[in-house]
Every structure is written in structure tokens, then in C-alpha cells.
Design an enzyme around this catalytic site. Structure first.
Site, short mmCIF file in Angstrom:
data_model
loop_
_atom_site.label_atom_id
_atom_site.label_comp_id
_atom_site.label_asym_id
_atom_site.label_seq_id
_atom_site.Cartn_x
_atom_site.Cartn_y
_atom_site.Cartn_z
CB CYS A 454 -0.94 0.00 1.19
SG CYS A 454 -0.11 -0.24 2.78
CG HIS A 827 -3.68 0.42 4.91
ND1 HIS A 827 -3.27 -0.39 3.89
CD2 HIS A 827 -4.74 1.14 4.44
CE1 HIS A 827 -4.06 -0.19 2.84
NE2 HIS A 827 -4.95 0.73 3.15
#
Length: 996
Positions: A454, A827
Site C-alpha cells: 500500500c 496501512h
């Protein structure tokens, strides 16, 4: 006597009068009596019991039978013979025939009086055969319960040998056909009691003959895995499973999951129907068997089955949390389904619309069960937030609903996620990406996460949304001898033109991978961005002459060629320059060094430092959201304080440099008025100190991006161990160091240094301070004397003589957010919008301003949220508030785009000229063909997947509409539904909906 008794029972006298006469007859029956008279009385009592149309008549028949069985055993045994019983069981009795409902009750009543008789074994043998035949005829739950009651009371009648196993299997099939035809609560309770009697018989048989258990379970699995049944088997089968010894569980599950004769469709059918059993009330261990089978399927890597079943059943399981009677088991299954489904957010996101309503219902119930379930549900939700961060727009209502509930610590969350994952090998799930039926409604394309990538996806999307950079990359000609840039061009082209909802950046990842990164581990997106830009810059710098190609295609004028010929694309788009000056505080000698940069790393000031009062060279302005042309006087060059004054002393207020300026930032909810220039664009700009003091964007104790730039540009004292070695003094001296921007980049990248090394824990910790982000920013840039005249020709402002600073305006275009508390975990996702020049076509480029009302409002430019494969519409309000709702979600890397004018006029004119000549970038032939072929391939894949999925879905068991449970709770607050603690399982309607 039989005639007297019949006359009394059939008379119209009140029951109490008849009861006295009946009592006399019964007392007389206890006396010795001839055989013929006994037969007559037994026939009459049998008739009353089996055909009586009132309960009273059947009661009289029962009493007479019991008296004659007790006081006239020989006559009763002769009457209650094998032939008579066979006739009853096969043909029924009297005019009702086989429709007689009380034959089994009659037989059970009579058996107690012949147990010691010589004919007992013959009767038992007959019943062993007849009960098996009866069960094979699939009797009603009521009749089946009567058979079970008979056999439990008289186990001698239970079939033996091979017939016993057949009986167990047929009994299970019989249970599979049970249906409750009534919706009344009393009838449903009666149905549940009947089912429990039948399954209790199975338990009795299994206890005495354990060899029948596994064949019985095999029959059960055959029933629930069948794809040929018109109707789904009854949930009453759940009552069977609760009596299977748990010590057999591992072996049973292992045999099932390793049986090659069981197809995936059959297995999916079976587990789907088992999950429906969570709605069966009072069942024990059902949740344990469901979870064990799910784990067994994960162990043999049947991920396709697990995914399909989870996505099709999880909402129904969730809806059962409304009902206290099944809540515990449903919550256990829900916890496993969610915690194990870690490859995708799909399962959790299916529940998001329903969570607030369920939480409200559980709070309203106010019972121990509801309180405990709320706490477990909140823990589960926070685990999902942690695992699938980056969806603030979806999570905000859920977070609001559970804000008063306890929050688990990160160790607890990691423990739960770690122990429930389907597999520890993430690459085993690489092919099971979230299913996206079509392109996002935004028209944008997502990037597939290839295993903690990510950080790269967020950076790629931010670079893609930098439209000037994207167009330049897409305009590159074939054979440019820049392999990494070519791969980026291909990736951008697919993001622009692919029909897929998301594409895989695998090729670009392998080409741009920093060699020191650990595969599969989370990385620092800022570190990756620096490495990527440096690689692209060095690749072009070593001989790839992109600007010569631009010159040959006549895209750039000679003036621009002279200005940009020696710059790489990275320098041109992201490169700026900074002058670092160090002044000896003894001799006042100043040494300076100019350096190039592609991003500014902004440290956080110490907690005790008042950033609002920090000193720097020139105001950094934070402007309201509307498009503002800088007023005339703000562009005037401000002289460097080191040239005009003596060395400042810390205690000398008069010597402090000018404060960094911050113009009033408008709250997202406040209407932007393009005509309010007096408030934002003019008056505050005239008085930087006043503008700074009236900053409206954040509370006094919070940080803002201008605060961090203030700190970055403010002078730093070099004393004690950090003394500066002055060449003029030839010794270590106290000194002052300051950084000055000498060239503002086209795209300004700001990295907020949130990660610092903690020597106590030996880990990089994260600064979670909320930092307000201005949508428009002014940056002070130092202009040298020889550049002053040239720069100001592009604008209308007159320059002061000598060196000075000018403000360069920047618009926010991307924000990369890090969710988590460590750079090694968490994330990344990003907010982005496309910032382009807002000067309308035909507007003169002499720098003259146009009224603000003719400009496009900054808030009208659409924001997007990029989170791996998911792309959604968003807003600047979401950008601003994300950390308020999710404290671990903090802005990390910011992209700003410079507005046209002054220093950037040459570059903007070149880009605008190229845009007018060519419009949208035209891709070379090979690239266009590759995109076209992939789009055709995608359509073929979609058709194939649709066919396969249709086959899978058609195999899944049909079940009642789960959402009716939630709708009922919402619409019928007055009824005693399943959420009412007083209801104990709900009113009649809700209870029926629960079980069936």
C-alpha cells in the site's frame, strides 16, 4: 357393564356427574370378571381412546385400559396381541384408519402391562420392524416424537443390528424433513420439544452403540451437501449435532475435508447450511462444529469455498445477534468468520450499514448478554479497523456508534488476527483479491495490493494525480532509453485507459523496488518516494535526453529550452533549491551552500516550543479555500534580515526576524465566498502578524503545516557540542544556521517527520499529533538580485532592489495518510485531486488578475480517496477530519502544486503550450495495443467468472431474507421482539423468524 359405561360417556350429563358414574364402573372392574365381559370392556376402552372426539372420552378410555391391564392381566395380554398391534400399526383403527393419531400412545400405554408376558418378545420384534417402517414413511414431527417417546421408555423396541444403523440414518433423514407450519409461539415451542425428543433418541442410541455415530454423521453430511433437493433440509438437523461427542470432532472434520469424493459445490452447500443452524435455539456446540469445519477447510486451502460462504452468509449470522437465545453461538461464528477473512475488506464492509442499528438495539436491551456482546463486538470491529484501515468515510458512522465502548490495545488486536488467519503464508491468498464487478463510479482505477504494498500504491496514485507530471510521462516517445520511466509510463497509461476496476503494479514494483526493502513487509512510503524520484532522475541524467526530444518536436520555445534544457523531468516537476547559511556569531562571517531537493522533511517542534511565535525569514501564508490572486503588495520582495541588520541576540526582541505568515484557513463547513477578498486576500496579507494571530484553522495547542514550515525555516543556534568551525576565526564558535528556499518546485512535496527512534524500546515510534492542512499555501522563496528583473517580468509586481523574498502560492493536491503507530506496520492510503491551471483560455498571461468571482473555487475540485483497489469520491472535509475520528490515521506526505505566475511562469507556459498543441497525451502504438488487448481479456475474464460464480451461487442453500430481522427491530419497537430482555427470545413473529 360396557353398555352402561358407553351410555354414561355418550350422555349429555355434565362431566362431573358422568365422572361419578364412571368411577363406579371402574371400581366394579377391579372385581373378578369373566373373559367375555373383559373383552367387551377392553374393546370399548380402545374405541374411546383411539376414536374419542373429546379429551374426556380419551381419558376415560385410558383409565379403563389401565384398570384392566392391572387387574385382569391374562385377558389384557390375550387382547393386546401381536396380530392386533400389527393391524393397528399398518391399517389404523376404526373409521379413521391410518389417520388415527393415538395408535402409538395406545401401544405405549399397553406395553407396560405385557412386559413380563410370554408374548413380550414377539411384540418387541414386531415393534422393532414397524418403527423402522414408520420412520421410513417420514412421519410428522409429532408422530416422530411419539415413536421416540415409545422407544426411550421401552428400549427393547429399538431396532438392533444392521437395522439399528439404518434406523439412525432414516431418523436423521426424517428430521431433515421437519417443518414448523405454524407461527404461533406455543406451537413453535411444541415443535422444538418434539425435535428435542427425536434427537434425544439418537443420543440414547449413540451412547449405547458408539459404532453408529460416524455412519449417522455421514448420512447427515449427505443430506446437507445434497444439491438435488428441491427444498433445503430443516434447521432441526442442528439438534442432532449437539449430541455428537466433541472428542470425535477432529477426526470427523479431517475425514470430511480430505475426502476427494466430496466436490467443492457439495462442501459449500454443506457448510452454508450448517451456518444457517446458528438460528436454532438452545442448540449446544453448534458453533464449535461450524468453526471446526471452517478451520478444516482453511487447513486444506479451500479458500474459494470459504470466501463464497463467508460473503453469502455473514450478514445472516450478524442479524442473529438481535436474539438473546442464539446470540452466544452466532457471535462465536461471526468472530471467526471476520477474523479469518483477512485477505479482503469485503466481508467486514458488508456489515457496516447494519452495525449502528444493532449497537443501538443491544444498548436498548440493557441485559448482561447484550452488554457482553457489545464489548466483544466492539473489540471485533476495532480489529477490522486495524486490519482494513483507510476507509474513513465508511467507518465514521460505525466509530460514532461504538465510541463509548472499550478499545482493545494493539497487542490484543494482533493476537486475535494472528491466531485466526486462514494461513500464515500471505502469498497463498494472492489470487483472491476483492471482487470488483465494475470500474469505480469515480472513473478512477485502483491498484492491487501485492502484499503490504500500500505504501507504493499510495505514492503511485499521488504521482498519477499530479496531472502535469502524468502528461509529461505519457508524452514520452518510444525508445527513450529510460526503462524505469517507461514502466511508469505503461502503468500510468493503464491507470488512464484500462477497463479493469484495479490493475496489478507487479512489474513496476519489481523494477522500482529498493534493494534494502524486505519483501512482504510494510515500508516507509516517503523512503520509497525518495528512492523512486532519485532513480528516475539519475536514469535520465545519465544520457537520456528528454528535453532534446521536446526541442526536436518544437514543443518548447528557445527561451524555455535555455531555462530547462539541462533539467531532468524530476527536477523540472519536483526539484527545488535551498540555501543553507551559517553565520559566526563572533565575526559575523556568513558561509552558504545551495542544495537541490525534491521534498522538504518537516520535523515537529519540541512540545514546549510555541510554534505560533517561532521566527523565520518571511511569512508562509495559509490561504482560504477560494482561488485568490495575491494582492499587489504581497509580491514585493522582502529583504533578507541578515543583510539589513546586525547579528540577532536571543534576548533582543527588536532583532527577531519576521514571523511566518498564515492566512485564515476556512473551515470545511463554512461557505467559501470568492468576493471576500478583504477578509482573506487583502487585509490579512497587509498585516502578516495580524493574519497569523487570527488563524482560524486550528486550536492554539494544535499544529499546522505552516507551523512546521516555520520551524523548518527558523534560525537554529549552534552552541555547546554543536559549535560551528568558523574558517575566518579558525576555531569553534557559536553560530546561527538558517535555511532559505531559493527556487520553489513545481510540485512541492512535504514529508511530516512523524517517525522517531525510541532508544528505550529500540523501535521507531510515531508522533500522532493532528496537523491541520491548508488547502492553499504561500511559501517564501529567496530571489537573487540578478533574477529579480527577469522574475518580475512575468508578473505585475515591482521588485525592490537587492536580494529579497517573494511568496509563491501552492494548492494542495494529494495527502498520503498513514494508519497505525509504527512505520514498520499499519496501512497507507491517499486523498487526491487534480489541480490544473485555473486561468481560463484566452486570459492574458501578463499577470493581470481577474476578479475572484471568475475563478474556480478550490472546494469545487473533486477529491478522491485511493485505498488500494478501492477508489471513492471524497472531500476536503474528510481530509481535514480524518485524524479527529481516527487518531492513528495521520497525514504523512503532502503534495502541493505551484500556481502559475512569477517564478514558475516559464514552466507553466511550456506546459500550457504543449497542452494546447496536443490535448490529451497520445500513446505510442505498442502501448495502445497492449491496453486494448488487456481490455478484451478483461471482458472475457468477466464472462467466465460470471458463469463460474453463477454455478457457485446456485449451489448455495437458499435461506430466508436475513435483513428482515434487522428491519423488524427497526420498525416494530413496541413489540416484544428478540431484542427485548423481557421477551426471552421475542414475540411470536420474531421467534418464528429466528428459527425458520
Amino acid at each position: 357393564m360396557d353398555k352402561i359405561l358407553e351410555a354414561v360417556v355418550m350422555s349429555s350429563y355434565p362431566n362431573n356427574v358422568k365422572q361419578g358414574l364412571v368411577r363406579r364402573v371402574i371400581e366394579a372392574a377391579k372385581q373378578p370378571m369373566d373373559s367375555e365381559q373383559c373383552w367387551s370392556m377392553l374393546e370399548l376402552s380402545t374405541k374411546l381412546y383411539l376414536t374419542g372426539d373429546t379429551k374426556y372420552k380419551r381419558e376415560v378410555g385410558k383409565e379403563v385400559l389401565e384398570v384392566y391391564g392391572h387387574y385382569h392381566p391374562e385377558e389384557f395380554e390375550e387382547f393386546f396381541n401381536v396380530r392386533f398391534l400389527l393391524s393397528l400399526l399398518q391399517e389404523g383403527y376404526g373409521p379413521l384408519g391410518k389417520r388415527s393419531h393415538y395408535v402409538l400412545d395406545y401401544i405405549q400405554l399397553g406395553l407396560q402391562f405385557v412386559l413380563e408376558s410370554p408374548s413380550a418378545n414377539s411384540i418387541f420384534s414386531l415393534l422393532r420392524i414397524e418403527v423402522l417402517r414408520k420412520i421410513c414413511e417420514r412421519p410428522s414431527p409429532k408422530q416422530c416424537a411419539k415413536i421416540s417417546k415409545l422407544l426411550i421408555q421401552h428400549p427393547q423396541c429399538i431396532p438392533t443390528g444392521k437395522h439399528q444403523l439404518l434406523f439412525c440414518q432414516q431418523l436423521i433423514r426424517c428430521i431433515g424433513h421437519f417443518q414448523c407450519v405454524s407461527e404461533g409461539e406455543e406451537e413453535i415451542m411444541e415443535f422444538l420439544e418434539q425435535v428435542n425428543k427425536v434427537s434425544g433418541l439418537l443420543q440414547r442410541i449413540w451412547r449405547t452403540q458408539t459404532s453408529t455415530i460416524l455412519p449417522s454423521l455421514k448420512e447427515l453430511f449427505t443430506i446437507i451437501s445434497s444439491t438435488e433437493e428441491q427444498e433445503a433440509p430443516s434447521n432441526a438437523l442442528a439438534s442432532v449435532v449437539q449430541f455428537v461427542p466433541l472428542e470425535l470432532m477432529d477426526g470427523v472434520i479431517r475425514n470430511l475435508t480430505n475426502d476427494d469424493s466430496i466436490t467443492d459445490v457439495q462442501m459449500m452447500m454443506a457448510i452454508g447450511r450448517m451456518i444457517d443452524w446458528v438460528s436454532w435455539p438452545l442448540g449446544k456446540n453448534i458453533d464449535k462444529w461450524i468453526i471446526a469445519l471452517l478451520k478444516g477447510l482453511a487447513a486444506v486451502k479451500k479458500f474459494s469455498i470459504l470466501i463464497e460462504v463467508t460473503l453469502s452468509k455473514i450478514e445472516k449470522v450478524f442479524s442473529k445477534l438481535l436474539y438473546p437465545i442464539v446470540r452466544e453461538g452466532a457471535l462465536s461464528v461471526l468472530q471467526y468468520m471476520l477474523l479469518s477473512f483477512q485477505h479482503s475488506h469485503e466481508a467486514f464492509h458488508l456489515l457496516l450499514p447494519h452495525i449502528p442499528r444493532l449497537v443501538a438495539s443491544l444498548k436498548k436491551e440493557d441485559s448482561n448478554s447484550a452488554t457482553s456482546s457489545l464489548e466483544q463486538l466492539a473489540e471485533l470491529i476495532h480489529c477490522m479497523f486495524f486490519r482494513f484501515s483507510g476507509f474513513p468515510d465508511l467507518y465514521e458512522p460505525v466509530l460514532e456508534a461504538i465510541k463509548a465502548l472499550p478499545i482493545p490495545n494493539e497487542d490484543r488486536i494482533k493476537h486475535l488476527l494472528g491466531q485466526n488467519a486462514w494461513t500464515s503464508q500471505k502469498n497463498e491468498l494472492a489470487c483472491f483479491y476483492p471482487r470488483l464487478a465494475s470500474k469505480s463510479e469515480t472513473g478512477k482505477i485502483g491498484l492491487i495490493n501485492l502484499g503490504n504494498t500500500c505504501y507504493m500504491n499510495s505514492i503511485i496514485q499521488s504521482l498519477f494525480m499530479a496531472s502535469d507530471f502524468r502528461h509529461s510521462v505519457l508524452n514520452l516517445t518510444e525508445g527513450n532509453s529510460q526503462p524505469l520511466m517507461t514502466k511508469l509510463q505503461w502503468l500510468f497509461a493503464f491507470l488512464e485507459h484500462s477497463q479493469r476496476p484495479a490493475i496489478s503494479p507487479e512489474s513496476f514494483l519489481s523494477a522500482s523496488w529498493p534493494p534494502w526493502f524486505t519483501p512482504g513487509a510494510q515500508q516507509d512510503c516517503s523512503e520509497y518516494l525518495k528512492y523512486l524520484l532519485d532513480r528516475l532522475h539519475e536514469e535520465e541524467k545519465t544520457g537520456k535526453r528528454i528535453y532534446q526530444k521536446l526541442k526536436e518536436s518544437s514543443l518548447m520555445s528557445q527561451a524555455v529550452e535555455h531555462h530547462c534544457l539541462n533539467k531532468t523531468l524530476i527536477e523540472k516537476m519536483f526539484g527545488g533549491k535551498m540555501m543553507t547559511k551559517i553565520r559566526c556569531l563572533k565575526c559575523l562571517n556568513v558561509s552558504s551552500r545551495e542544495e537541490a531537493f525534491t521534498d522538504l522533511s518537516l520535523a515537529f517542534p519540541p512540545p514546549d516550543r510555541n510554534t505560533h511565535g517561532s521566527t523565520s525569514i518571511l511569512p508562509v501564508e495559509e490561504i482560504g479555500p477560494q482561488f485568490i490572486e495575491p494582492p499587489e503588495n504581497t509580491g514585493q520582495l522582502t529583504g533578507s534580515p541578515w543583510i539589513k541588520r546586525k547579528a540577532p541576540m536571543a534576548a533582543d526582541p527588536a532583532a527577531l526576524p519576521v514571523l511566518v505568515e498564515t492566512l485564515g484557513f476556512q473551515e470545511p463547513g463554512e461557505a467559501a465566498n470568492p468576493l471576500s477578498g478583504n477578509d482573506v486576500g487583502v487585509d490579512k496579507a497587509k498585516d502578516p502578524l495580524l493574519a497569523f494571530g487570527e488563524q482560524a484553522c486550528a486550536p492554539k495547542d494544535s499544529r499546522s503545516v505552516p507551523d512546521l514550515i516555520n520551524y523548518f525555516l527558523s534560525p537554529e543556534r549552534l552552541t555547546a557540542e554543536n559549535k560551528y568551525h568558523c574558517e575566518k576565526c579558525a576555531s569553534l564558535q557559536d553560530a546561527e544556521k538558517v535555511a532559505e528556499l531559493t527556487e520553489g518546485p513545481h510540485y512541492l512535496i512535504l514529508t511530516l517527520l512523524r517517525f522517531s527512534f525510541d532508544p528505550r524500546t529500540m523501535k521507531r515510534k510515531k508522533i500522532l499529533d493532528n496537523v491541520s492542512i491548508p488547502v492553499v499555501l504561500k511559501l517564501p522563496v529567496l530571489v537573487a538580485p540578478e533574477e529579480t528583473e527577469e522574475v518580475c517580468q512575468c508578473g505585475k509586481d515591482s521588485a525592490a532592489q537587492g536580494s529579497g523574498f517573494m511568496s509563491v502560492v501552492y494548492d494542495l493536491c494529494s495527502v498520503v495518510v498513514h494508519s497505525g503507530i509504527s512505520s514498520e506496520s499499519g496501512h497507507y492510503y491517499c486523498y487526491s485531486r487534480e489541480c490544473t491551471d485555473t486561468v481560463p483560455q484566452g486570459q492574458p498571461r501578463d499577470g493581470t488578475s481577474k476578479p475572484a468571482s471568475d475563478k474556480q473555487l478550490d472546494f469545487e475540485i473533486q477529491w478522491y480517496l485511493f485505498n488500494d483497489t478501492r477508489v471513492s469520491f471524497s472531500s476536503f472535509e474528510s481530509v481535514s477530519n480524518v485524524t479527529s475520528f481516527f487518531p492513528k490515521d495521520t497525514a504523512y506526505v503532502l503534495f502541493y502544486r505551484q500556481r502559475p505566475g512569477r517564478q514558475s511562469c516559464l514552466l507553466h507556459e511550456a506546459l500550457a503550450e504543449a497542452g494546447r498543441l496536443h490535448g490529451e497525451p497520445s500513446l505510442h502504438k505498442d502501448l495502445m495495443e497492449a491496453i486494448s488487448k488487456d481490455n478484451i481479456l478483461y471482458l472475457q475474464e468477466q464472462e467466465k467468472e460470471a458463469r463460474n460464480r453463477a454455478a457457485y451461487i446456485s449451489a448455495l442453500p437458499k435461506s430466508p431474507l436475513w435483513w428482515r430481522d434487522l428491519d423488524r427491530d427497526k420498525d416494530d419497537d413496541s413489540s416484544s421482539g428478540g431484542c427485548s430482555p423481557a421477551a426471552g427470545g421475542g414475540g411470536s413473529g420474531s421467534f418464528h423468524g429466528l428459527v425458520f
